[in-house]
Design a protein around this motif. Structure first.
Motif, PDB file in Angstrom:
ATOM      1  N   GLN A  69       0.823  -1.208   0.000  1.00  0.00           N
ATOM      2  CA  GLN A  69       0.000   0.000   0.000  1.00  0.00           C
ATOM      3  C   GLN A  69       0.859   1.261   0.000  1.00  0.00           C
ATOM      4  O   GLN A  69       0.541   2.241  -0.673  1.00  0.00           O
ATOM      5  CB  GLN A  69      -0.934  -0.004   1.213  1.00  0.00           C
ATOM      6  CG  GLN A  69      -1.987  -1.103   1.175  1.00  0.00           C
ATOM      7  CD  GLN A  69      -2.893  -1.067   2.399  1.00  0.00           C
ATOM      8  OE1 GLN A  69      -2.589  -0.406   3.381  1.00  0.00           O
ATOM      9  NE2 GLN A  69      -4.012  -1.767   2.315  1.00  0.00           N
ATOM     10  N   ASN A  70       1.948   1.234   0.761  1.00  0.00           N
ATOM     11  CA  ASN A  70       2.867   2.363   0.810  1.00  0.00           C
ATOM     12  C   ASN A  70       4.220   1.940   0.228  1.00  0.00           C
ATOM     13  O   ASN A  70       4.654   0.803   0.410  1.00  0.00           O
ATOM     14  CB  ASN A  70       3.062   2.847   2.248  1.00  0.00           C
ATOM     15  CG  ASN A  70       1.754   3.310   2.873  1.00  0.00           C
ATOM     16  OD1 ASN A  70       0.971   4.013   2.243  1.00  0.00           O
ATOM     17  ND2 ASN A  70       1.516   2.902   4.103  1.00  0.00           N
ATOM     18  N   THR A  71       4.857   2.867  -0.476  1.00  0.00           N
ATOM     19  CA  THR A  71       6.154   2.561  -1.065  1.00  0.00           C
ATOM     20  C   THR A  71       7.182   2.309   0.031  1.00  0.00           C
ATOM     21  O   THR A  71       7.351   3.110   0.941  1.00  0.00           O
ATOM     22  CB  THR A  71       6.637   3.722  -1.948  1.00  0.00           C
ATOM     23  OG1 THR A  71       5.677   3.955  -2.978  1.00  0.00           O
ATOM     24  CG2 THR A  71       7.976   3.393  -2.578  1.00  0.00           C
ATOM     25  N   GLN A  72       7.844   1.169  -0.048  1.00  0.00           N
ATOM     26  CA  GLN A  72       8.868   0.799   0.921  1.00  0.00           C
ATOM     27  C   GLN A  72      10.157   0.535   0.160  1.00  0.00           C
ATOM     28  O   GLN A  72      10.145  -0.098  -0.900  1.00  0.00           O
ATOM     29  CB  GLN A  72       8.445  -0.454   1.688  1.00  0.00           C
ATOM     30  CG  GLN A  72       9.250  -0.719   2.941  1.00  0.00           C
ATOM     31  CD  GLN A  72       8.840   0.194   4.090  1.00  0.00           C
ATOM     32  OE1 GLN A  72       7.672   0.503   4.253  1.00  0.00           O
ATOM     33  NE2 GLN A  72       9.809   0.606   4.880  1.00  0.00           N
ATOM     34  N   ILE A  73      11.266   1.018   0.669  1.00  0.00           N
ATOM     35  CA  ILE A  73      12.546   0.849   0.000  1.00  0.00           C
ATOM     36  C   ILE A  73      13.452  -0.041   0.836  1.00  0.00           C
ATOM     37  O   ILE A  73      13.570   0.143   2.045  1.00  0.00           O
ATOM     38  CB  ILE A  73      13.225   2.213  -0.226  1.00  0.00           C
ATOM     39  CG1 ILE A  73      12.346   3.090  -1.129  1.00  0.00           C
ATOM     40  CG2 ILE A  73      14.601   2.039  -0.842  1.00  0.00           C
ATOM     41  CD1 ILE A  73      12.886   4.481  -1.307  1.00  0.00           C
ATOM     42  N   PHE A 136      10.513  12.662 -11.270  1.00  0.00           N
ATOM     43  CA  PHE A 136      10.361  11.271 -11.671  1.00  0.00           C
ATOM     44  C   PHE A 136       8.885  10.901 -11.816  1.00  0.00           C
ATOM     45  O   PHE A 136       8.002  11.590 -11.314  1.00  0.00           O
ATOM     46  CB  PHE A 136      11.007  10.328 -10.651  1.00  0.00           C
ATOM     47  CG  PHE A 136      12.464  10.616 -10.386  1.00  0.00           C
ATOM     48  CD1 PHE A 136      13.441  10.210 -11.275  1.00  0.00           C
ATOM     49  CD2 PHE A 136      12.860  11.282  -9.240  1.00  0.00           C
ATOM     50  CE1 PHE A 136      14.784  10.463 -11.036  1.00  0.00           C
ATOM     51  CE2 PHE A 136      14.193  11.552  -8.975  1.00  0.00           C
ATOM     52  CZ  PHE A 136      15.152  11.131  -9.886  1.00  0.00           C
ATOM     53  N   ASN A 137       8.669   9.748 -12.456  1.00  0.00           N
ATOM     54  CA  ASN A 137       7.347   9.139 -12.495  1.00  0.00           C
ATOM     55  C   ASN A 137       7.038   8.585 -11.110  1.00  0.00           C
ATOM     56  O   ASN A 137       7.745   7.729 -10.603  1.00  0.00           O
ATOM     57  CB  ASN A 137       7.333   8.013 -13.538  1.00  0.00           C
ATOM     58  CG  ASN A 137       5.954   7.410 -13.720  1.00  0.00           C
ATOM     59  OD1 ASN A 137       5.147   7.367 -12.793  1.00  0.00           O
ATOM     60  ND2 ASN A 137       5.680   6.946 -14.913  1.00  0.00           N
ATOM     61  N   GLU A 138       5.970   9.062 -10.477  1.00  0.00           N
ATOM     62  CA  GLU A 138       5.679   8.710  -9.085  1.00  0.00           C
ATOM     63  C   GLU A 138       5.445   7.214  -8.882  1.00  0.00           C
ATOM     64  O   GLU A 138       5.590   6.700  -7.777  1.00  0.00           O
ATOM     65  CB  GLU A 138       4.458   9.490  -8.590  1.00  0.00           C
ATOM     66  CG  GLU A 138       4.697  10.990  -8.488  1.00  0.00           C
ATOM     67  CD  GLU A 138       3.493  11.733  -7.945  1.00  0.00           C
ATOM     68  OE1 GLU A 138       2.557  11.064  -7.507  1.00  0.00           O
ATOM     69  OE2 GLU A 138       3.498  12.965  -7.970  1.00  0.00           O
ATOM     70  N   LYS A 139       5.055   6.488  -9.941  1.00  0.00           N
ATOM     71  CA  LYS A 139       4.744   5.070  -9.794  1.00  0.00           C
ATOM     72  C   LYS A 139       6.002   4.213  -9.637  1.00  0.00           C
ATOM     73  O   LYS A 139       5.915   3.081  -9.180  1.00  0.00           O
ATOM     74  CB  LYS A 139       3.939   4.582 -10.999  1.00  0.00           C
ATOM     75  CG  LYS A 139       2.567   5.228 -11.140  1.00  0.00           C
ATOM     76  CD  LYS A 139       1.828   4.687 -12.354  1.00  0.00           C
ATOM     77  CE  LYS A 139       0.457   5.334 -12.493  1.00  0.00           C
ATOM     78  NZ  LYS A 139      -0.270   4.838 -13.691  1.00  0.00           N
ATOM     79  N   VAL A 140       7.149   4.736 -10.031  1.00  0.00           N
ATOM     80  CA  VAL A 140       8.355   3.910 -10.013  1.00  0.00           C
ATOM     81  C   VAL A 140       9.490   4.582  -9.241  1.00  0.00           C
ATOM     82  O   VAL A 140      10.656   4.393  -9.551  1.00  0.00           O
ATOM     83  CB  VAL A 140       8.821   3.591 -11.442  1.00  0.00           C
ATOM     84  CG1 VAL A 140       7.852   2.662 -12.130  1.00  0.00           C
ATOM     85  CG2 VAL A 140       9.002   4.875 -12.248  1.00  0.00           C
ATOM     86  N   CYS A 141       9.176   5.388  -8.247  1.00  0.00           N
ATOM     87  CA  CYS A 141      10.226   6.042  -7.486  1.00  0.00           C
ATOM     88  C   CYS A 141       9.844   6.107  -6.011  1.00  0.00           C
ATOM     89  O   CYS A 141       8.683   5.906  -5.641  1.00  0.00           O
ATOM     90  CB  CYS A 141      10.507   7.441  -8.021  1.00  0.00           C
ATOM     91  SG  CYS A 141       9.150   8.609  -7.800  1.00  0.00           S
TER      92      CYS A 141
END
Length: 284
Positions: A69-73, A136-141
């Motif tokens: 659900q949330n971007t995790q790195i 950047f493209n928000e979907k891939v960063c």
């Protein structure tokens, strides 16, 4: 034959080679490369500890983005256990499946925290998200912000990652930058990698390091965060401009130097078609 002292075994050799190949594989292709390596080596599979460790190192090196659900790195900053990663802001540890890049479980933990540093961390996250949305493209960063220490002595760690993966069309690329700063100093590393392999195999790897003086004031966290992210943006944009200039100058500088100045005969080629027809007729 007994192995002499200091000699490298065959198993150690293939482990070293595997880790090197997987670590330098463009992001998005590691699982495919590991499967091919298993076929070449034989008698092992992707679940082999060597392969799993190589994949783990690859994902951490490339700041892999985790589905959820949330971007995790994935970053090894502040981590103490394999496959478990710290979410400092939410006081959690996250267990990750490195093959699928999915979260397996979350656990609540008590992590050291400082109220003043938390304010700066939140302000940095806000500024980084704004920067990402513009660049950047928000979907891939994505980006992360973590810290160690307290208000009197601290180090912050920032990471920015952006991915482009299009395997059906034979290309992928990534932009990865990691930064750390204290009250007066900002240091960073930037890695750009691109791979295009339709009817060929062309890779670009570009690495740069930075060091810049800064002045962090915790009493004005919002302004300090703006200053830091502005400095990061300035350095990254300068690097991008340098790459653009490199591409524009490649034909004149690099490719021209690779061409043979003269044919094997030692004389310049005469491109007049009639001359060659005349020579051919004289030979008859």
């Amino acid at each position: 034959m007994n192995q002499g002292e200091g000699e490298v075994t065959e198993a150690e050799q293939y482990e070293k080679v595997v880790k090197y190949i997987v670590k330098n594989t463009p992001f998005g292709q590691a699982n495919l490369v590991i499967k091919d390596l298993c076929k070449i080596i034989g008698n092992i599979n992707p679940q082999n500890p060597v392969m799993l460790q190589a994949l783990r190192d690859h994902n951490e090196e490339h700041l892999a983005l985790i589905k959820g659900q949330n971007t995790q790195i994935l970053t090894s900053v502040l981590n103490s256990q394999e496959d478990f990663y710290v979410d400092q802001k939410n006081n959690e540890t996250i267990q990750v499946d490195h093959e699928k890049l999915e979260i397996i479980s979350r656990s609540q933990v008590e992590l050291p925290s400082d109220p003043e540093l938390n304010i700066l961390r939140d302000a940095l996250e806000q500024q980084l998200n704004l920067y990402l949305s513009q660049q950047f493209n928000e979907k891939v960063c994505g980006a992360y912000v973590m810290y160690q220490g307290d208000a009197s002595d601290y180090t912050f760690y920032l990471g920015i990652t952006a991915k482009t993966i299009n395997l059906p069309n034979f290309f992928c690329g990534s932009w990865i930058s990691t930064w750390e700063f204290t009250k007066t100093q900002l240091k960073g590393d930037l890695k750009v990698q691109a791979h295009y392999y339709e009817d060929g195999n062309v890779q670009l790897k570009n690495v740069n390091t930075f060091s810049e003086g800064i002045n962090v004031d915790l009493s004005t966290a919002s302004e300090s965060a703006k200053q830091i992210v502005h400095t990061i943006a300035k350095l990254e944009n300068k690097h991008q401009a340098g790459m653009d200039n490199l591409y524009n100058s490649m034909p004149d500088i690099f490719f021209k130097a690779m061409r043979r100045p003269l044919p094997i005969t030692g004389t310049k080629m005469n491109w007049n078609e009639n001359v060659h027809k005349l020579v051919a007729n004289l030979k008859q």
